[in-house]
Write a protein that holds these residues in place. Sequence first.
Motif, PDB file in Angstrom:
ATOM      1  N   ALA A 139       0.830  -1.216   0.000  1.00  0.00           N
ATOM      2  CA  ALA A 139       0.000   0.000   0.000  1.00  0.00           C
ATOM      3  C   ALA A 139       0.861   1.261   0.000  1.00  0.00           C
ATOM      4  O   ALA A 139       0.467   2.301  -0.548  1.00  0.00           O
ATOM      5  CB  ALA A 139      -0.932  -0.004   1.216  1.00  0.00           C
ATOM      6  N   LYS A 140       2.040   1.189   0.608  1.00  0.00           N
ATOM      7  CA  LYS A 140       2.990   2.290   0.604  1.00  0.00           C
ATOM      8  C   LYS A 140       4.327   1.758   0.111  1.00  0.00           C
ATOM      9  O   LYS A 140       4.643   0.579   0.287  1.00  0.00           O
ATOM     10  CB  LYS A 140       3.163   2.875   2.011  1.00  0.00           C
ATOM     11  N   SER A 141       5.108   2.624  -0.487  1.00  0.00           N
ATOM     12  CA  SER A 141       6.441   2.206  -0.920  1.00  0.00           C
ATOM     13  C   SER A 141       7.305   1.925   0.300  1.00  0.00           C
ATOM     14  O   SER A 141       7.021   2.379   1.419  1.00  0.00           O
ATOM     15  CB  SER A 141       7.093   3.295  -1.772  1.00  0.00           C
ATOM     16  N   PHE A 142       8.393   1.183   0.091  1.00  0.00           N
ATOM     17  CA  PHE A 142       9.296   0.881   1.194  1.00  0.00           C
ATOM     18  C   PHE A 142       9.859   2.164   1.797  1.00  0.00           C
ATOM     19  O   PHE A 142       9.943   2.302   3.028  1.00  0.00           O
ATOM     20  CB  PHE A 142      10.428  -0.020   0.703  1.00  0.00           C
ATOM     21  N   GLU A 143      10.208   3.125   0.956  1.00  0.00           N
ATOM     22  CA  GLU A 143      10.739   4.391   1.471  1.00  0.00           C
ATOM     23  C   GLU A 143       9.704   5.095   2.340  1.00  0.00           C
ATOM     24  O   GLU A 143      10.040   5.645   3.407  1.00  0.00           O
ATOM     25  CB  GLU A 143      11.169   5.304   0.325  1.00  0.00           C
ATOM     26  N   GLU A 144       8.441   5.095   1.917  1.00  0.00           N
ATOM     27  CA  GLU A 144       7.391   5.723   2.724  1.00  0.00           C
ATOM     28  C   GLU A 144       7.248   5.036   4.070  1.00  0.00           C
ATOM     29  O   GLU A 144       7.053   5.691   5.113  1.00  0.00           O
ATOM     30  CB  GLU A 144       6.061   5.687   1.968  1.00  0.00           C
ATOM     31  N   GLN A 145       7.341   3.708   4.065  1.00  0.00           N
ATOM     32  CA  GLN A 145       7.233   2.963   5.323  1.00  0.00           C
ATOM     33  C   GLN A 145       8.394   3.289   6.257  1.00  0.00           C
ATOM     34  O   GLN A 145       8.201   3.447   7.466  1.00  0.00           O
ATOM     35  CB  GLN A 145       7.198   1.463   5.022  1.00  0.00           C
TER      36      GLN A 145
END
Length: 292
Positions: free
Chosen positions: A129-135
């Motif tokens: 649902a979110k990119s790894f960077e966002e997480q």
Amino acid sequence: MGVRVSVLDTSPIVRGSTAREALRNTLDLAILADELGFHRYWVPEHHGMRGVASSAPAVVVGRLAAATERIRVGAGGVLLPNHAPIIVAEQFGTLEAFHPGRIDLGLGRALGGPQHAADAVRSERERTAKSFEEQVRELLRYFTADELVRAVPAVDNLPEIWLLGSSGHSASLAGSLGLGYAFAHHLKPENAVEALGNYHGPRTLVSVSVIVADTDAQAEYLAGSTRLKVLSRVRGNRVQLPSPADAAAYPYTDDDRAEIAVRSGGVLVGPRTRSAGCCRLSWTRPARRSSC
């Protein structure tokens, strides 16, 4: 300058053993590493792999930290897409509160096991649902007081955070976020130069597979366990780690030996007089696999 050496322990379940025994071995090995003056002791997150007992790194890290005195203990790593970032922040903030200055949080993005096991841990829709960077950025915010929902034990209890990877992309991301970068040489030795060349950050760790004994012959004997396991996986037969005796008795063909030679290039095997201190752990616990 000397090189500080550490241990990455997957809690391998040796053929004929159990997960309980493997986790007890991990505890014993961490205590030994602490006594010998090693710098870090990391455990990973894997799911649905019958030869690996390390599935709950936060739980294992807490137990190891409580049983040791000086060594840094951490996850190598938590697979962040499998978890809500706030939960990881709460877990490792709590660990840092109990053991200040000794907790590491390594973050990865792999599945950590077969697809069906990863889906059982968290659905693909939630993982992506979110990119790894966002997480990662969300996780970092929970260690401050900036988030609307506060991860209370994480505020002011910041562990040392690393990104794990085996590519130039993961190295660049770690550098851009100001995080340490742990390169998985034991998985992708051919990517080392590119990845580390792309990293511009505060600290680097390289995980290297090492098997050491008092002599070359003894080291080669111990290495047979890992080599036979790798060969079996390549041949489509996933097995638990065999004993050195079983590996020595295996009827290898010429093709098998050639395959092993190709697959074993990144593993350092030899006498301890030519090796780093961490390598001693491979011969004090036969058939185990450790990484610097």
